[in-house]
Scaffold this motif. Structure first.
Motif, PDB file in Angstrom:
ATOM      1  N   GLU A 266       0.841  -1.193   0.000  1.00 42.94           N
ATOM      2  CA  GLU A 266       0.000   0.000   0.000  1.00 42.94           C
ATOM      3  C   GLU A 266       0.878   1.246   0.000  1.00 42.94           C
ATOM      4  N   ILE A 267       0.385   2.277  -0.660  1.00 39.76           N
ATOM      5  CA  ILE A 267       1.054   3.574  -0.663  1.00 39.76           C
ATOM      6  C   ILE A 267       0.115   4.588  -0.014  1.00 39.76           C
ATOM      7  N   LEU A 268       0.634   5.347   0.959  1.00 40.64           N
ATOM      8  CA  LEU A 268      -0.198   6.271   1.732  1.00 40.64           C
ATOM      9  C   LEU A 268       0.243   7.712   1.524  1.00 40.64           C
ATOM     10  N   PRO A 269      -0.705   8.615   1.328  1.00 43.75           N
ATOM     11  CA  PRO A 269      -0.363  10.039   1.216  1.00 43.75           C
ATOM     12  C   PRO A 269      -0.048  10.641   2.572  1.00 43.75           C
ATOM     13  N   ARG A 270       0.434  11.837   2.568  1.00 41.86           N
ATOM     14  CA  ARG A 270       0.767  12.512   3.831  1.00 41.86           C
ATOM     15  C   ARG A 270      -0.444  12.610   4.753  1.00 41.86           C
ATOM     16  N   GLN A 271      -1.596  12.923   4.163  1.00 41.01           N
ATOM     17  CA  GLN A 271      -2.798  13.082   4.988  1.00 41.01           C
ATOM     18  C   GLN A 271      -3.415  11.750   5.370  1.00 41.01           C
TER      19      GLN A 271
ATOM     20  N   ALA B  90       8.734   9.040   3.521  1.00 44.39           N
ATOM     21  CA  ALA B  90       9.538   9.929   2.689  1.00 44.39           C
ATOM     22  C   ALA B  90       8.763  11.202   2.394  1.00 44.39           C
ATOM     23  N   ASP B  91       9.477  12.206   1.912  1.00 45.53           N
ATOM     24  CA  ASP B  91       8.806  13.403   1.413  1.00 45.53           C
ATOM     25  C   ASP B  91       7.927  13.051   0.216  1.00 45.53           C
ATOM     26  N   TYR B  92       8.451  12.179  -0.643  1.00 46.96           N
ATOM     27  CA  TYR B  92       7.726  11.775  -1.843  1.00 46.96           C
ATOM     28  C   TYR B  92       7.818  10.259  -2.026  1.00 46.96           C
ATOM     29  N   VAL B  93       6.696   9.653  -2.385  1.00 46.85           N
ATOM     30  CA  VAL B  93       6.654   8.251  -2.776  1.00 46.85           C
ATOM     31  C   VAL B  93       6.190   8.204  -4.226  1.00 46.85           C
ATOM     32  N   ILE B  94       7.023   7.635  -5.086  1.00 46.92           N
ATOM     33  CA  ILE B  94       6.737   7.560  -6.517  1.00 46.92           C
ATOM     34  C   ILE B  94       6.329   6.136  -6.877  1.00 46.92           C
ATOM     35  N   ARG B  95       5.144   5.992  -7.455  1.00 46.86           N
ATOM     36  CA  ARG B  95       4.675   4.686  -7.904  1.00 46.86           C
ATOM     37  C   ARG B  95       5.170   4.449  -9.329  1.00 46.86           C
TER      38      ARG B  95
ATOM     39  N   GLY C 168       4.224  11.598  10.904  1.00 49.50           N
ATOM     40  CA  GLY C 168       4.924  12.873  10.907  1.00 49.50           C
ATOM     41  C   GLY C 168       4.713  13.685   9.659  1.00 49.50           C
ATOM     42  N   GLY C 169       3.548  13.548   9.039  1.00 47.77           N
ATOM     43  CA  GLY C 169       3.283  14.293   7.819  1.00 47.77           C
ATOM     44  C   GLY C 169       4.070  13.793   6.630  1.00 47.77           C
ATOM     45  N   ARG C 170       4.480  12.551   6.670  1.00 47.68           N
ATOM     46  CA  ARG C 170       5.275  11.964   5.586  1.00 47.68           C
ATOM     47  C   ARG C 170       4.408  10.999   4.777  1.00 47.68           C
TER      48      ARG C 170
END
Length: 475
Positions: free
Chosen positions: A223-228, A247-252, A233-235
């Motif tokens: 699963e990939i989760l957004p910051r919200q 991470a700051d960014y997760v790239i699929r 920690g807002g990551r």
């Protein structure tokens, strides 16, 4: 597979011939537990590797990780037909609707440049991938195909293609380049190179590794989760069976395997494509075929084939087999059904009758990603920290490089000509739920096969079956 000449050690599936030729790479370690990075890339194919490469070259201090379920280059990146082509998936008109006609022309020019970019990087990084830039030949073998080919070349003139980018061949030059049985017309583009795809994938992974990117293999992302949506920690976060990576960014960058991720089941449809490769052809057979330039080759059928003359004088030819499995399932074995091997062999012999006695050495298949509108896309949302690229519909060897450079600019918040191209930020509706999805794909390819039969037998114009298939598919 009665009647097909096979080598004594004929192999079907497991890995592609490309890996059989060079050997499987040693597995890298799996993720050792939860970690934190600046950028996490899910998927170790061309898209993920190019993105990591360009980010690390631009900002060496970035902490970057690639999470891969199998090994880097396992999927379509190590199974494709070896076409480093400037052809771009999807409707030019649809892309032009986003940002105008000139923007689509700029996108095509970017694809032309990307072919040379891959070649230049491979040379600079010491990656020997049997690269040979000799162009691409489209061949028409019946009157309907010839009409389509002529119309396509004329249409490309309105999209910025000059005579030097795509042209119809005179009969003498067509025969001089390659002797295709029954060829009525052919067109040539110089914007294509032959590669050995597994060599490129392995070499690129080694380069990225050397630059300091952490590649974790045998690591399944679920699963990939957004910051919200749950990243601590807002990551943003990639949840794996071995820990969670924030991470700051997760790239699929999962292309045809995207449906395996939670919430992504209907995003891109995993479409199968199959290939066979012969033993090396002896010189007396090549005398009948020609093909001394080793151009890439494609026909104009609806259920089309694509082929290359390999660096060691084999013919590798591919096309659609069983196009889709119910529920967006993918076959891990990579085996090709016997009837598909037979179909590809018949197509090979139809195009090159002189190769009738040359044994088939290997058959395999791979999976590619298809969006609902059949148009590739690249996207990054700074608010959620999520990005993606894919939906290449079989044209990914070059497009992945353009995607990697575009994602670099998006992650680094650069406003560049690449970030203004019309495929950036493109989003389309999801595929229909089952069983509609399965029924629709089966119907589409049944119609394409019927269209090809009709055109081969008596058609002088594109079959109505093909028009109906295109309407249903949304192409």
């Amino acid at each position: 597979m009665r009647g097909i000449p096979l080598t004594r050690d004929f192999a079907n599936g497991g890995v592609s011939f490309w890996y059989r030729q060079i050997g499987l790479p040693a597995r890298r370690p799996a993720l050792p537990g939860s970690r934190d990075y600046d950028v996490v890339i899910v998927g170790g194919g061309y898209t993920g590797l190019w993105t990591a490469y360009y980010l690390k070259r631009a900002e060496p201090g970035l902490r970057i990780a690639i999470l891969e379920k199998e090994f880097a280059g396992f999927g379509a990146s190590g199974r494709n037909g070896g076409w480093l082509s400037a052809e771009f998936a999807g409707s030019r008109k649809r892309h032009a609707e986003a940002r105008g006609r000139q923007a689509m022309i700029e996108l095509q020019r970017a694809m032309f440049a990307s072919v040379d970019e891959v070649i230049d990087v491979a040379r600079a990084e010491g990656i020997d991938a049997d690269v040979h830039k000799s162009g691409l030949i489209h061949v028409a073998t019946n009157p309907a195909q010839r009409r389509r080919l002529r119309a396509e070349v004329a249409d490309l003139r309105t999209w910025g293609y000059g005579e030097g980018d795509m042209r119809l061949l005179e009969r003498a030059e067509q025969r001089e380049r390659v002797q295709v049985a029954g060829a009525l017309e052919a067109a040539y583009s110089p914007h294509c190179a032959r590669i050995q795809p597994a060599k490129l994938a392995v070499g690129l992974a080694a380069t990225v590794d050397r630059l300091g990117v952490d590649i974790y293999e045998d690591t399944t992302v679920t699963e990939i989760l957004p910051r919200q949506g749950g990243g601590s920690g807002g990551r943003a976060a990639a949840v794996t069976t071995r820990g969670t990576v924030t991470a700051d960014y997760v790239i699929r960058a999962t292309e045809g395997f995207t449906a395996s991720l939670t919430g992504q089941h209907r995003q891109w449809l995993p479409m199968n494509s199959s290939m066979i490769v012969t033993e090396p052809l002896p010189p007396d057979v090549w005398k009948h075929i020609g093909w001394q330039g080793s151009e890439l080759l494609e026909d104009e059928a609806h259920a089309y084939i694509y082929a290359q003359r390999t660096a060691d004088d084999r013919i590798a030819i591919g096309g659609r087999g069983v196009p889709y499995r119910f529920g967006s399932r993918t076959d891990r074995r990579g085996a090709t059904q016997a009837q598909t091997v037979a179909l590809l062999w018949r197509m090979l012999v139809k195009l090159f009758p002189a190769a009738v006695d040359v044994p088939v050495a290997h058959a395999w298949c791979g999976v590619l990603g298809v969006p609902r509108d059949w148009c590739s896309t690249v996207h990054l949302d700074h608010a959620s920290g999520l990005g993606w690229a894919g939906g290449y519909v079989g044209s990914g060897v070059t497009t992945t490089n353009l995607a990697g450079r575009t994602l670099r600019d998006l992650v680094l918040r650069r406003d560049t000509p690449l970030t203004r191209l019309p495929w950036v930020g493109r989003q389309v509706r999801q595929w229909e739920p089952e069983p509609l999805r399965w029924m629709g794909v089966q119907l589409i390819y049944a119609l394409f096969r019927a269209a090809d039969r009709h055109e081969n037998e008596r058609g002088t114009r594109t079959s109505a079956y093909a028009h109906l298939a295109n309407l249903i598919s949304g192409r």
